[in-house]
Design a protein around this motif. Structure first.
Motif, PDB file in Angstrom:
ATOM      1  N   GLY A 280      -6.409 -15.633 -20.216  1.00  0.00           N
ATOM      2  CA  GLY A 280      -6.550 -14.455 -21.075  1.00  0.00           C
ATOM      3  C   GLY A 280      -6.813 -13.122 -20.402  1.00  0.00           C
ATOM      4  N   MET A 281      -6.813 -13.076 -19.073  1.00  0.00           N
ATOM      5  CA  MET A 281      -7.014 -11.772 -18.424  1.00  0.00           C
ATOM      6  C   MET A 281      -5.745 -10.929 -18.538  1.00  0.00           C
ATOM      7  SD  MET A 281      -9.358 -12.209 -14.997  1.00  0.00           S
ATOM      8  CE  MET A 281     -10.165 -10.612 -15.170  1.00  0.00           C
ATOM      9  N   THR A 282      -5.925  -9.643 -18.736  1.00  0.00           N
ATOM     10  CA  THR A 282      -4.807  -8.706 -18.756  1.00  0.00           C
ATOM     11  C   THR A 282      -4.572  -8.245 -17.320  1.00  0.00           C
ATOM     12  OG1 THR A 282      -5.411  -7.980 -20.972  1.00  0.00           O
ATOM     13  CG2 THR A 282      -3.978  -6.506 -19.708  1.00  0.00           C
ATOM     14  N   VAL A 283      -3.410  -8.615 -16.778  1.00  0.00           N
ATOM     15  CA  VAL A 283      -3.131  -8.336 -15.361  1.00  0.00           C
ATOM     16  C   VAL A 283      -2.120  -7.204 -15.234  1.00  0.00           C
ATOM     17  CG1 VAL A 283      -2.239  -9.306 -13.192  1.00  0.00           C
ATOM     18  CG2 VAL A 283      -3.629 -10.736 -14.718  1.00  0.00           C
ATOM     19  N   ASN A 284      -2.417  -6.240 -14.368  1.00  0.00           N
ATOM     20  CA  ASN A 284      -1.437  -5.182 -14.079  1.00  0.00           C
ATOM     21  C   ASN A 284      -1.260  -5.015 -12.576  1.00  0.00           C
ATOM     22  OD1 ASN A 284      -4.172  -3.646 -14.194  1.00  0.00           O
ATOM     23  ND2 ASN A 284      -2.791  -2.159 -13.242  1.00  0.00           N
ATOM     24  N   GLU A 285      -0.025  -4.805 -12.158  1.00  0.00           N
ATOM     25  CA  GLU A 285       0.303  -4.516 -10.756  1.00  0.00           C
ATOM     26  C   GLU A 285       0.165  -3.003 -10.540  1.00  0.00           C
ATOM     27  OE1 GLU A 285       1.495  -6.675  -8.303  1.00  0.00           O
ATOM     28  OE2 GLU A 285       1.537  -8.471  -9.564  1.00  0.00           O
ATOM     29  N   VAL A 286      -0.246  -2.632  -9.341  1.00  0.00           N
ATOM     30  CA  VAL A 286      -0.286  -1.203  -8.980  1.00  0.00           C
ATOM     31  C   VAL A 286       1.008  -0.908  -8.224  1.00  0.00           C
ATOM     32  CG1 VAL A 286      -1.493   0.562  -7.637  1.00  0.00           C
ATOM     33  CG2 VAL A 286      -2.807  -1.161  -8.900  1.00  0.00           C
ATOM     34  N   THR A 287       1.738   0.106  -8.659  1.00  0.00           N
ATOM     35  CA  THR A 287       3.029   0.411  -8.033  1.00  0.00           C
ATOM     36  C   THR A 287       2.815   0.930  -6.610  1.00  0.00           C
ATOM     37  OG1 THR A 287       3.058   2.712  -8.745  1.00  0.00           O
ATOM     38  CG2 THR A 287       4.000   1.091 -10.279  1.00  0.00           C
ATOM     39  N   PRO A 288       3.810   0.780  -5.721  1.00  0.00           N
ATOM     40  CA  PRO A 288       3.697   1.319  -4.360  1.00  0.00           C
ATOM     41  C   PRO A 288       3.386   2.825  -4.348  1.00  0.00           C
ATOM     42  CG  PRO A 288       5.563  -0.175  -4.486  1.00  0.00           C
ATOM     43  CD  PRO A 288       5.062   0.007  -5.894  1.00  0.00           C
ATOM     44  N   ALA A 289       3.975   3.553  -5.297  1.00  0.00           N
ATOM     45  CA  ALA A 289       3.739   5.004  -5.361  1.00  0.00           C
ATOM     46  C   ALA A 289       2.271   5.304  -5.666  1.00  0.00           C
ATOM     47  CB  ALA A 289       4.634   5.637  -6.425  1.00  0.00           C
ATOM     48  N   GLU A 290       1.687   4.535  -6.606  1.00  0.00           N
ATOM     49  CA  GLU A 290       0.274   4.741  -6.955  1.00  0.00           C
ATOM     50  C   GLU A 290      -0.654   4.278  -5.825  1.00  0.00           C
ATOM     51  OE1 GLU A 290      -1.416   6.399  -9.190  1.00  0.00           O
ATOM     52  OE2 GLU A 290       0.425   7.090 -10.130  1.00  0.00           O
ATOM     53  N   GLN A 291      -0.231   3.217  -5.138  1.00  0.00           N
ATOM     54  CA  GLN A 291      -1.021   2.730  -4.011  1.00  0.00           C
ATOM     55  C   GLN A 291      -1.084   3.808  -2.918  1.00  0.00           C
ATOM     56  OE1 GLN A 291       0.104  -1.245  -2.881  1.00  0.00           O
ATOM     57  NE2 GLN A 291      -2.036  -1.781  -2.634  1.00  0.00           N
ATOM     58  N   LYS A 292       0.041   4.491  -2.746  1.00  0.00           N
ATOM     59  CA  LYS A 292       0.119   5.585  -1.765  1.00  0.00           C
ATOM     60  C   LYS A 292      -0.834   6.717  -2.167  1.00  0.00           C
ATOM     61  CE  LYS A 292       3.551   7.890   1.122  1.00  0.00           C
ATOM     62  NZ  LYS A 292       3.682   9.331   0.927  1.00  0.00           N
ATOM     63  N   ARG A 293      -0.894   7.014  -3.479  1.00  0.00           N
ATOM     64  CA  ARG A 293      -1.813   8.052  -3.974  1.00  0.00           C
ATOM     65  C   ARG A 293      -3.271   7.647  -3.717  1.00  0.00           C
ATOM     66  NH1 ARG A 293      -1.898   9.329  -9.677  1.00  0.00           N
ATOM     67  NH2 ARG A 293      -2.971  11.241  -9.074  1.00  0.00           N
ATOM     68  N   MET A 294      -3.544   6.367  -3.920  1.00  0.00           N
ATOM     69  CA  MET A 294      -4.905   5.850  -3.675  1.00  0.00           C
ATOM     70  C   MET A 294      -5.254   5.991  -2.196  1.00  0.00           C
ATOM     71  SD  MET A 294      -4.912   2.417  -6.080  1.00  0.00           S
ATOM     72  CE  MET A 294      -4.615   2.550  -7.863  1.00  0.00           C
ATOM     73  N   PHE A 295      -4.285   5.664  -1.344  1.00  0.00           N
ATOM     74  CA  PHE A 295      -4.506   5.773   0.100  1.00  0.00           C
ATOM     75  C   PHE A 295      -4.789   7.228   0.489  1.00  0.00           C
ATOM     76  CE2 PHE A 295      -2.807   6.422   4.457  1.00  0.00           C
ATOM     77  CZ  PHE A 295      -3.724   5.630   5.134  1.00  0.00           C
ATOM     78  N   GLU A 296      -4.028   8.144  -0.091  1.00  0.00           N
ATOM     79  CA  GLU A 296      -4.231   9.577   0.191  1.00  0.00           C
ATOM     80  C   GLU A 296      -5.646  10.005  -0.214  1.00  0.00           C
ATOM     81  OE1 GLU A 296      -2.230  11.714   1.840  1.00  0.00           O
ATOM     82  OE2 GLU A 296      -0.880  10.014   2.179  1.00  0.00           O
ATOM     83  N   LYS A 297      -6.096   9.474  -1.360  1.00  0.00           N
ATOM     84  CA  LYS A 297      -7.423   9.845  -1.881  1.00  0.00           C
ATOM     85  C   LYS A 297      -8.548   9.355  -0.957  1.00  0.00           C
ATOM     86  CE  LYS A 297     -10.046  11.158  -5.592  1.00  0.00           C
ATOM     87  NZ  LYS A 297     -10.299  10.652  -6.926  1.00  0.00           N
ATOM     88  N   VAL A 298      -8.337   8.196  -0.316  1.00  0.00           N
ATOM     89  CA  VAL A 298      -9.424   7.628   0.509  1.00  0.00           C
ATOM     90  C   VAL A 298      -9.332   8.025   1.992  1.00  0.00           C
ATOM     91  CG1 VAL A 298      -9.842   5.672  -1.025  1.00  0.00           C
ATOM     92  CG2 VAL A 298      -8.227   5.401   0.868  1.00  0.00           C
ATOM     93  N   LYS A 299      -8.433   8.914   2.330  1.00  0.00           N
ATOM     94  CA  LYS A 299      -8.336   9.349   3.735  1.00  0.00           C
ATOM     95  C   LYS A 299      -9.673   9.868   4.294  1.00  0.00           C
ATOM     96  CE  LYS A 299      -3.511  10.058   4.931  1.00  0.00           C
ATOM     97  NZ  LYS A 299      -2.424  11.029   5.068  1.00  0.00           N
ATOM     98  N   PRO A 300     -10.493  10.565   3.485  1.00  0.00           N
ATOM     99  CA  PRO A 300     -11.794  10.999   3.997  1.00  0.00           C
ATOM    100  C   PRO A 300     -12.685   9.834   4.455  1.00  0.00           C
ATOM    101  CG  PRO A 300     -11.285  12.157   1.949  1.00  0.00           C
ATOM    102  CD  PRO A 300     -10.231  11.109   2.133  1.00  0.00           C
ATOM    103  N   VAL A 301     -12.460   8.642   3.885  1.00  0.00           N
ATOM    104  CA  VAL A 301     -13.237   7.456   4.282  1.00  0.00           C
ATOM    105  C   VAL A 301     -12.926   7.111   5.738  1.00  0.00           C
ATOM    106  CG1 VAL A 301     -13.662   4.996   3.824  1.00  0.00           C
ATOM    107  CG2 VAL A 301     -13.304   6.579   1.908  1.00  0.00           C
ATOM    108  N   TYR A 302     -11.656   7.257   6.112  1.00  0.00           N
ATOM    109  CA  TYR A 302     -11.247   7.031   7.505  1.00  0.00           C
ATOM    110  C   TYR A 302     -11.932   8.060   8.405  1.00  0.00           C
ATOM    111  CZ  TYR A 302      -7.503   3.638   6.504  1.00  0.00           C
ATOM    112  OH  TYR A 302      -6.801   2.518   6.137  1.00  0.00           O
ATOM    113  N   GLU A 303     -11.812   9.330   8.016  1.00  0.00           N
ATOM    114  CA  GLU A 303     -12.374  10.421   8.832  1.00  0.00           C
ATOM    115  C   GLU A 303     -13.882  10.252   9.030  1.00  0.00           C
ATOM    116  OE1 GLU A 303     -11.009  13.785   6.585  1.00  0.00           O
ATOM    117  OE2 GLU A 303      -8.921  13.137   6.879  1.00  0.00           O
ATOM    118  N   LYS A 304     -14.575   9.828   7.956  1.00  0.00           N
ATOM    119  CA  LYS A 304     -16.027   9.677   8.013  1.00  0.00           C
ATOM    120  C   LYS A 304     -16.439   8.478   8.875  1.00  0.00           C
ATOM    121  CE  LYS A 304     -20.108   8.943   5.137  1.00  0.00           C
ATOM    122  NZ  LYS A 304     -20.627   8.664   3.787  1.00  0.00           N
ATOM    123  N   ASN A 305     -15.698   7.360   8.763  1.00  0.00           N
ATOM    124  CA  ASN A 305     -16.143   6.103   9.381  1.00  0.00           C
ATOM    125  C   ASN A 305     -15.537   5.796  10.750  1.00  0.00           C
ATOM    126  OD1 ASN A 305     -17.978   4.563   7.359  1.00  0.00           O
ATOM    127  ND2 ASN A 305     -16.347   5.437   6.110  1.00  0.00           N
TER     128      ASN A 305
END
Length: 335
Positions: free
Chosen positions: A288-313
């Motif tokens: 009964g779980m509602t499952v959704n895939e994250v598109t490659p384009a959205e995954q890329k947006r997520m990666f862009e958003k977390v770039k500061p995590v790389y810079e910080k760590n």
């Protein structure tokens, strides 16, 4: 009669030939601990290791496995290896960053796009680089096995794009990089021990958590979570570690057979883990779980958003270690 005598003579000769073949191996009982249960794919890998050692050493070298943290947690076990009071542990890389800071590279978000990429990096020169760091800390890594890709569950909404993270109260591991990642993505990230997660989800103290599919299923999170988003935001390897102090007391033949057993174990463990992950995803859907895939384009947006995590760590992890992984990734992608 003559034929029977010949067969007996041949059998006796074979036994005499076998005896010297196993003479190079001492009788050894190897204590092997880990935090997962025996029905986890790690169990399949350990069984294969036990079979290889039995066949190659004439039963002289034996692995005795302790499951489900029965002999203590991964970090205390790893410290026991460094002290030379225990032989082996299977642990993920995340708890070891206090011992080998460079392993923090594997906690960086959206690092690997596929299992194939992870295998190419871990089984190549980059993996050897981390093995050297581990050895300097008193640990011999025999092989990289698989914990796997982590995915997000929550009780509020499907997470299909960056904006969907906003305001979700999310349990994360007690690990600074994971904490930074999910804060940067917009969640209210709460560090919490794994044993507390089910109750916290049930009582709505938190909205969600993140783990591989197998863990989500075996922990019955589907009973207290509606949405499963295939974010694949982090990939964690397992390491099969041996005490360097005790390793140095083994002869070259004993060392070689242990490495061979760990590599053979790796093959079946990874295959079992990947197969079980697919089955767990199907099971979670049917429950009964509602499952959704994250598109490659959205995954890329997520990666862009977390770039500061790389810079910080990166300064904490070490720029060299991160570059070793990124270069290996570039090579595996044909770049």
């Amino acid at each position: 009669m003559f034929k029977r005598r010949t067969l007996v003579a041949l059998a006796a000769t074979a036994l005499l030939a076998a005896a010297p073949a196993f003479a190079q191996f001492a009788d050894r009982t190897i204590k092997f601990t880990n935090g997962v249960n025996e029905d986890h794919p790690v169990g399949v890998g350990v069984k294969k290791m036990q079979e290889i050692l039995a066949a190659k050493t004439g039963g002289k070298m034996k692995i005795v496995a302790f499951w489900g943290g029965a002999a203590g947690g991964d970090l205390p076990a790893t410290q026991a290896l460094r002290a030379g009071t225990q032989e082996m542990v299977c642990t993920s890389s995340s708890p070891l960053v206090g011992i080998v800071k460079e392993l923090g590279a594997f906690d960086l978000p959206f690092l690997f796009a596929s299992e194939k990429e992870a295998d190419a990096v871990l089984d190549g020169p980059a993996g050897a680089y981390f093995n050297k760091k581990l050895e300097e800390a008193g640990l011999v890594n025999l092989a990289y096995w698989e914990n796997g890709f982590r995915n997000l569950t929550n009780s509020k909404r499907p997470v299909a794009k960056v904006e969907d993270f906003d305001g979700v109260k999310l349990r994360v591991m007690q690990n600074n990089i994971f904490l930074d990642t999910f804060k940067t993505l917009g969640t209210n990230a709460v560090p919490m021990a794994f044993g507390e997660v089910f109750t916290a989800l049930e009582t709505k103290t938190i909205d969600g958590q993140e783990n591989p599919f197998v863990t989500i299923e075996t922990s019955k999170f589907n009973e207290v979570q509606k949405y499963l988003s295939v974010t694949r935001h982090a990939y964690t390897p397992f390491l099969i570690l041996y005490s360097k102090k005790l390793w140095d007391t083994l002869n070259p033949q004993e060392q070689a057979v242990l490495r061979e057993a760990a590599i053979e174990g790796q093959k079946v463990q990874r295959a079992a883990n990947r197969s079980l992950n697919e089955k767990s995803l199907v099971t979670l859907k049917t429950k009964g779980m509602t499952v959704n895939e994250v598109t490659p384009a959205e995954q890329k947006r997520m990666f862009e958003k977390v770039k500061p995590v790389y810079e910080k760590n990166v300064p904490t992890i070490g720029a060299e270690a991160v570059n070793v992984v990124l270069e290996a990734l570039k090579k595996s992608r044909g770049g």
